[in-house]
Design an enzyme around this catalytic site. Structure first.
Site, mmCIF file in Angstrom:
data_model
loop_
_atom_site.group_PDB
_atom_site.id
_atom_site.type_symbol
_atom_site.label_atom_id
_atom_site.label_comp_id
_atom_site.label_asym_id
_atom_site.label_seq_id
_atom_site.Cartn_x
_atom_site.Cartn_y
_atom_site.Cartn_z
ATOM 1 N NE ARG A 59 -59.964 2.790 -56.140
ATOM 2 C CZ ARG A 59 -59.868 2.327 -57.207
ATOM 3 N NH1 ARG A 59 -61.148 3.328 -57.765
ATOM 4 N NH2 ARG A 59 -60.086 1.511 -58.387
ATOM 5 C CE1 TYR A 112 -60.023 2.600 -32.190
ATOM 6 C CE2 TYR A 112 -59.563 0.920 -34.056
ATOM 7 C CZ TYR A 112 -60.046 2.254 -33.313
ATOM 8 O OH TYR A 112 -60.649 3.778 -33.797
ATOM 9 C CG ASP A 184 -52.777 0.092 -34.166
ATOM 10 O OD1 ASP A 184 -51.663 1.159 -33.694
ATOM 11 O OD2 ASP A 184 -53.531 0.658 -33.607
ATOM 12 C CE LYS A 209 -56.225 7.887 -32.288
ATOM 13 N NZ LYS A 209 -57.166 7.447 -33.729
HETATM 14 C C1 LIG Z 1 -54.261 2.221 -31.359
HETATM 15 C C2 LIG Z 1 -55.403 2.688 -32.648
HETATM 16 N N1 LIG Z 1 -55.383 1.909 -33.593
HETATM 17 C C3 LIG Z 1 -56.030 2.268 -34.283
HETATM 18 C C4 LIG Z 1 -56.740 3.895 -34.940
HETATM 19 C C5 LIG Z 1 -57.840 3.927 -35.600
HETATM 20 O O1 LIG Z 1 -57.661 5.576 -36.449
HETATM 21 P P1 LIG Z 1 -58.396 6.169 -36.831
HETATM 22 O O2 LIG Z 1 -59.588 6.597 -36.214
HETATM 23 O O3 LIG Z 1 -57.619 7.032 -38.085
HETATM 24 O O4 LIG Z 1 -58.778 5.145 -37.673
HETATM 25 C C6 LIG Z 1 -56.941 4.222 -33.630
HETATM 26 C C7 LIG Z 1 -57.444 5.142 -32.976
HETATM 27 O O5 LIG Z 1 -57.719 5.500 -32.081
HETATM 28 C C8 LIG Z 1 -56.017 3.506 -32.536
HETATM 29 O O6 LIG Z 1 -56.248 4.283 -30.776
#
Ligand SMILES: Cc1ncc(COP(=O)(O)O)c(C=O)c1O
Length: 392
Positions: A59, A112, A184, A209
């Protein structure tokens, strides 16, 4: 070849690799592990003391995970990176690393959605208060900092509405009051924006992404300064986080081609954005690389390019049935939430249902991801879609 002085495309190709320790094979292998054996009590105890720097337990990370972390830290200019099971997990751990009951956090109103829900749900229940701030607040953030504010959480551009934030101004105001900053950076990573160079403490990325880039694996990353590494690493451990070795491998493989893929996503996105800006059905294109966009000046100052994700606000009063007819009949644009893959996407989104600091009054809003298909085919698909709005 792991020197951080190399240019970005070189780091994308080479960082985190060590063929010399792997029979000359170019890519690090996938290690599956839970049990890790230690030959002596002394070795076991040394491993436990040193658990974030060597393989000690499945882990806590395998060599595959460590290779991804080393590569992303080099590419993003961080001291260390931590891989997570998802982007969302990296966002949550980066917040939890710095707060305790009684504290207060400032979070962008453009955040988000699941991070907003985490703040108003989980954090609230554990006694941490959140104030959502106008993403265009800039140095005005200083007025919102309270004695118990521990963290400013940014996302720039916002991944539904694409406001660009004045990151240096917000970081300066936070630092002046001893407040940490987490951003982010999923929209621009791993190529077009380097927030740690502007003084941010932790950068979180949904590697799902553009790093993975092929819509088939989930990975999160928190890229840290030397000071922010231990709190975030400890939070990751105490939350039981584990990044799957196969997904780490796919993320590493995706990273190698991210530079060329993002150039193409950028070109495709701009071509679509310009075409959409001239359509009578579109009230506004929300894309910071367009000169008329409110965030354009900040984007030009701080970013070196744009990814393929943007949005359009349709003219107010566009009938819901017409929008459904448009979207239901798309041939190439898929309707899906997780973006950053090779395929184009279109999605109805509802910022008006989320916003609390500044009401959202534009739209209906459609979010688009420009994939790697032929641009003429994509335009033709949208053109037929707009015709269905009228018919619908
Ligand atoms: C800007 C942003 N941050 C975080 C995330 C979360 O990522 P994950 O889908 O890998 O959990 C997303 C997912 O769509 C996102 O668009």
């Amino acid at each position: 070849m792991r020197s951080k002085s190399k240019k970005l495309d070189t780091l994308l190709a080479h960082a985190g690799r060590s063929p010399e320790t792997n029979f000359g094979i170019v890519n690090p292998p996938v290690y599956h592990a839970s049990t890790v054996l230690h030959p002596t009590v002394a070795a076991l105890e040394a491993a436990q003391r040193n658990r974030y720097n060597q393989v000690t337990y499945g882990r806590h990370g395998t060599p595959t995970q460590f290779a991804l972390e080393e590569a992303v830290a080099a590419v993003e200019g961080g001291a260390r990176a931590i891989a997570f099971c998802s982007g969302a997990a990296s966002c949550f751990a980066a917040i939890l690393a710095f707060v305790k009951a009684g504290d207060h956090v400032l979070v962008t109103d453009s955040v988000y959605g699941p991070v907003r829900a985490f703040c108003t749900g989980f954090l609230e229940r554990f006694g941490v208060a959140t104030t959502f701030y106008d993403p265009q607040i800039g140095e005005g953030i200083a007025a919102l900092i309270q004695p118990n504010t521990r963290l400013v959480y940014l996302e720039s551009p916002g991944s539904l509405t694409f406001e660009v934030q004045d990151v240096p101004a917000i970081v300066a105001a936070a630092k002046a009051r001893g407040v940490r900053t987490v951003i982010d950076n999923t929209w621009a990573a791993p190529v077009y924006f380097k927030p740690l160079a502007l003084g941010v403490d932790v950068e979180v990325i949904s590697g799902t992404k553009y790093i993975v880039g092929h819509s088939d694996a989930m990975v999160g990353l928190a890229v840290c300064t030397a000071e922010s590494f231990l709190p975030v690493r400890t939070a990751a451990t105490q939350l039981g986080n584990h990044a799957a070795p196969d997904d780490c491998y796919l993320a590493l493989r995706g990273l190698r081609s991210a530079g060329v893929r993002l150039k193409q996503h950028q070109a495709q996105g701009l071509a679509l954005a310009r075409w959409l800006a001239a359509r009578p059905e579109v009230a506004r294109v929300l894309h910071p690389a367009l000169p008329g966009d409110p965030g354009h000046a900040l984007w030009r100052r701080d970013f070196t390019g744009a990814s393929g994700l943007f949005a359009i606000a349709l003219r107010p009063g566009t009938p819901e049935a017409g929008i459904a007819a448009m979207l239901d009949g798309m041939e190439l644009f898929g309707m899906g939430a997780s973006w950053g893959g090779f395929e184009s996407l279109i999605l109805p989104v509802h910022p008006e249902r989320l916003r609390t600091a500044v009401p959202w009054r534009e739209g209906p809003v459609l979010r688009l991801h420009a994939g790697l298909e032929d641009i003429d085919d994509l335009v033709a698909d949208l053109e037929r879609g707009f015709a269905r709005i009228k018919a619908g």
